[in-house]
Design a protein around this motif. Sequence first.
Motif, mmCIF file in Angstrom:
data_model
loop_
_atom_site.group_PDB
_atom_site.id
_atom_site.type_symbol
_atom_site.label_atom_id
_atom_site.label_comp_id
_atom_site.label_asym_id
_atom_site.label_seq_id
_atom_site.Cartn_x
_atom_site.Cartn_y
_atom_site.Cartn_z
ATOM 1 N N ARG A 44 0.855 -1.190 0.000
ATOM 2 C CA ARG A 44 0.000 0.000 0.000
ATOM 3 C C ARG A 44 0.893 1.242 0.000
ATOM 4 O O ARG A 44 2.010 1.219 0.503
ATOM 5 C CB ARG A 44 -0.878 0.063 1.252
ATOM 6 C CG ARG A 44 -1.874 -1.058 1.381
ATOM 7 C CD ARG A 44 -3.017 -0.881 0.381
ATOM 8 N NE ARG A 44 -4.069 -1.839 0.603
ATOM 9 C CZ ARG A 44 -4.137 -3.035 0.037
ATOM 10 N NH1 ARG A 44 -3.197 -3.428 -0.775
ATOM 11 N NH2 ARG A 44 -5.137 -3.841 0.281
ATOM 12 N N THR A 46 1.663 5.112 1.398
ATOM 13 C CA THR A 46 1.351 5.973 2.538
ATOM 14 C C THR A 46 0.541 7.155 2.011
ATOM 15 O O THR A 46 0.590 7.465 0.818
ATOM 16 C CB THR A 46 2.631 6.472 3.239
ATOM 17 O OG1 THR A 46 3.459 7.151 2.284
ATOM 18 C CG2 THR A 46 3.393 5.325 3.890
ATOM 19 N N ASP A 48 0.961 10.292 2.093
ATOM 20 C CA ASP A 48 1.739 11.357 1.458
ATOM 21 C C ASP A 48 2.365 10.918 0.134
ATOM 22 O O ASP A 48 2.936 11.723 -0.597
ATOM 23 C CB ASP A 48 2.811 11.891 2.396
ATOM 24 C CG ASP A 48 3.791 10.829 2.856
ATOM 25 O OD1 ASP A 48 3.843 9.716 2.276
ATOM 26 O OD2 ASP A 48 4.526 11.103 3.830
ATOM 27 N N VAL A 53 4.227 0.605 1.829
ATOM 28 C CA VAL A 53 4.229 -0.256 3.009
ATOM 29 C C VAL A 53 4.020 -1.676 2.499
ATOM 30 O O VAL A 53 3.064 -1.947 1.762
ATOM 31 C CB VAL A 53 3.120 0.154 3.993
ATOM 32 C CG1 VAL A 53 3.116 -0.756 5.207
ATOM 33 C CG2 VAL A 53 3.310 1.614 4.406
ATOM 34 N N GLY A 64 8.282 -0.163 5.627
ATOM 35 C CA GLY A 64 8.033 1.013 4.803
ATOM 36 C C GLY A 64 9.274 1.319 3.996
ATOM 37 O O GLY A 64 10.364 1.430 4.555
ATOM 38 N N VAL A 95 -3.192 1.202 5.131
ATOM 39 C CA VAL A 95 -2.612 2.357 5.805
ATOM 40 C C VAL A 95 -3.706 3.395 5.938
ATOM 41 O O VAL A 95 -4.398 3.696 4.970
ATOM 42 C CB VAL A 95 -1.425 2.931 4.989
ATOM 43 C CG1 VAL A 95 -0.815 4.127 5.689
ATOM 44 C CG2 VAL A 95 -0.379 1.856 4.734
ATOM 45 N N GLY A 99 -1.195 7.538 8.392
ATOM 46 C CA GLY A 99 -0.007 6.734 8.131
ATOM 47 C C GLY A 99 0.118 5.525 9.028
ATOM 48 O O GLY A 99 1.112 4.805 8.953
ATOM 49 N N VAL A 101 -0.361 1.773 10.205
ATOM 50 C CA VAL A 101 -0.412 0.528 9.453
ATOM 51 C C VAL A 101 -1.335 -0.446 10.179
ATOM 52 O O VAL A 101 -1.158 -0.705 11.371
ATOM 53 C CB VAL A 101 0.999 -0.081 9.314
ATOM 54 C CG1 VAL A 101 0.946 -1.431 8.625
ATOM 55 C CG2 VAL A 101 1.922 0.879 8.586
ATOM 56 N N SER A 114 2.870 5.319 12.545
ATOM 57 C CA SER A 114 3.629 5.584 11.319
ATOM 58 C C SER A 114 5.138 5.405 11.485
ATOM 59 O O SER A 114 5.872 5.482 10.501
ATOM 60 C CB SER A 114 3.323 6.994 10.812
ATOM 61 O OG SER A 114 3.696 7.950 11.777
ATOM 62 N N SER A 139 -10.843 5.928 6.143
ATOM 63 C CA SER A 139 -10.084 7.026 6.745
ATOM 64 C C SER A 139 -10.918 7.929 7.643
ATOM 65 O O SER A 139 -10.469 8.323 8.713
ATOM 66 C CB SER A 139 -9.424 7.872 5.659
ATOM 67 O OG SER A 139 -8.455 7.120 5.004
#
Length: 185
Positions: A44, A46, A48, A53, A64, A95, A99, A101, A114, A139
């Motif tokens: 996946r 992150t 940003d 990950v 990461g 994620v 951030g 996991v 993170s 999210s």
Amino acid sequence: PDETMLAVAYREHNCVALIPVDEDSEEAPIILGPGRLACPEDVRFTPDGLFVVVADVGNARVVGLSIADGSQAFECRHPGWDAAGGECNIIGLDVDHNGAVVAVDHNGVRVFDSHGTLVTDGLGGLDLGGEGYSVAVHSASGQVAVARESVIHIISCASSRSPTSESESGPQTLALLSSVDPGSN
């Protein structure tokens, strides 16, 4: 995250391939982790977009990796994942928007911050024995969905809107909200 790249866990070659999705792109795929990953199972981005990950099952960890240079940014390990004994059963990961996991293994759901620190361990009462899982994090609500065979388990932190939030007494415990069989009407 900007939808210009596709990340693929390439298990047979122990690497992750980042492939440009634009048909007109002349960019070559970016290969991360050769020589450091062993049987990557899931990958996946992150939020940003700077890292991927990876469920690095053969090395009993989630790691990461920097998209820019492939360097390791963080590592998540759990005492139940044993590389020497081959008992690392990470079967899915995601994620969240912070951030964090979320890793699912045969024994439960593990949430790492993170930086790779374990903040929530297990899932009281839900037996995840077997194979064939997917995991996703919503999210906005912090809810986690774990799909296995014909059942989807919806999980959330008690009194929290993020799987990594901490109260004064420490990390929140994950709680099973519901189980749904999408095949039944």
